[in-house]
Design an enzyme around this catalytic site. Structure first.
Site, PDB file in Angstrom:
ATOM      1  N   ASP A  18       0.853  -1.190  -0.118  1.00 47.79           N
ATOM      2  CA  ASP A  18      -0.074  -0.081   0.106  1.00 47.79           C
ATOM      3  C   ASP A  18       0.919   1.223   0.115  1.00 47.79           C
ATOM      4  OD1 ASP A  18      -2.281   1.343   0.029  1.00 47.79           O
ATOM      5  OD2 ASP A  18      -2.782   0.988   2.080  1.00 47.79           O
ATOM      6  N   ASN A  66     -10.334  -1.778  -6.180  1.00 45.51           N
ATOM      7  CA  ASN A  66      -9.595  -0.894  -6.911  1.00 45.51           C
ATOM      8  C   ASN A  66     -10.156  -0.659  -8.300  1.00 45.51           C
ATOM      9  OD1 ASN A  66      -6.459  -2.255  -5.742  1.00 45.51           O
ATOM     10  ND2 ASN A  66      -7.557  -0.499  -5.045  1.00 45.51           N
TER      11      ASN A  66
END
Length: 248
Positions: A18, A66
């Site tokens: 991340d 996403n």
């Protein structure tokens, strides 16, 4: 760097990579540059895990959430993924690494799926580390799809409800046949598992670092693994039971 004990490494290391976009934004760069830099970190981590003899490495590369990102970023990520797989397959062959993909692949573009299929087929005979990419992956989606597969087998009469145990259920997941992760690393300061391997992380040691993924170095990886080695994994037993058990 702290000396790691080769006998106490995780068998299965999972990573939520991340902070690529954040890394780029802090530097006034386009988010895609963060993803490109992140791909370099992936290379380093794969290389290190391979050198350390870790048997399973699972990377959360693209979540089912996403897809809601700006289309231009999604396209850039997909082409980066394709390029990465193409470039790395030769190295995977040299290092005896096998590719595996989990997630809802029907959502991925055809050309990406083709590239993945080629890489999976080419590395299928490799017997070293298993590198699993979680793509278009979501833990709840995986669990509901596993439940649907179970239901179909029960309807078809190949399975009775009484045969559904923790172990049987595990075989219906995308990760069927893989051991659960011993250790999960998440970069960039978020303290949650974000729908990643919900079933599989039941007893996993969790490690969170503020470092954004493009800045995650070999040192950082070794620091995380040293932290893992300092923990006592009890699985619900007491310390006494564990020490007694090891004397038999």
């Amino acid at each position: 760097m702290k000396k790691l004990d080769p006998d106490k490494l995780p068998v299965h290391l999972a990573i939520i990579m991340d902070g690529n976009g954040r890394w780029a934004q802090q530097r006034m760069l386009k988010r895609v540059i963060g993803h490109q830099r992140g791909a370099e970190t992936v290379n380093m981590v794969v290389e290190q895990a391979w050198q350390l003899g870790i048997k399973y490495l699972t990377l959360f590369a693209f979540s089912s959430e996403n897809w809601s990102r700006p289309a231009i970023e999604v396209r850039a990520l997909m082409s980066l993924l394709k390029k990465y797989i193409r470039q790395e397959t030769a190295r995977m062959m040299r290092k005896n690494i096998r590719y595996n993909v989990i997630g809802n692949r029907s959502d991925l573009p055809d050309d990406v799926n083709q590239t993945l299929d080629d890489a999976i087929a080419q590395t299928a005979g490799n017997t070293g580390m298993l590198l699993t990419l979680a793509l278009s992956y979501g833990g709840r989606q995986e669990l509901s799809m596993a439940a649907a597969r179970l239901a179909r087998d029960v309807m078809a009469g190949t399975l009775t409800p009484e045969q559904i145990t923790v172990d049987t259920f595990g075989t219906y997941l995308d990760t069927g046949g893989l051991p659960d992760p011993d250790f999960l690393i998440r970069t960039s300061g978020e303290m949650r598992i974000s729908n990643f391997l919900l079933w599989q992380l039941a007893y996993t040691e969790l490690y969170f670092t503020e470092t954004n993924w493009p800045d995650f170095t070999i040192n950082e990886l070794h620091k995380a693994l040293a932290d893992f080695q300092s923990r006592e994994r009890r699985f619900g037993k007491t310390s006494d039971q564990l020490t007694r058990g090891s004397h038999h």
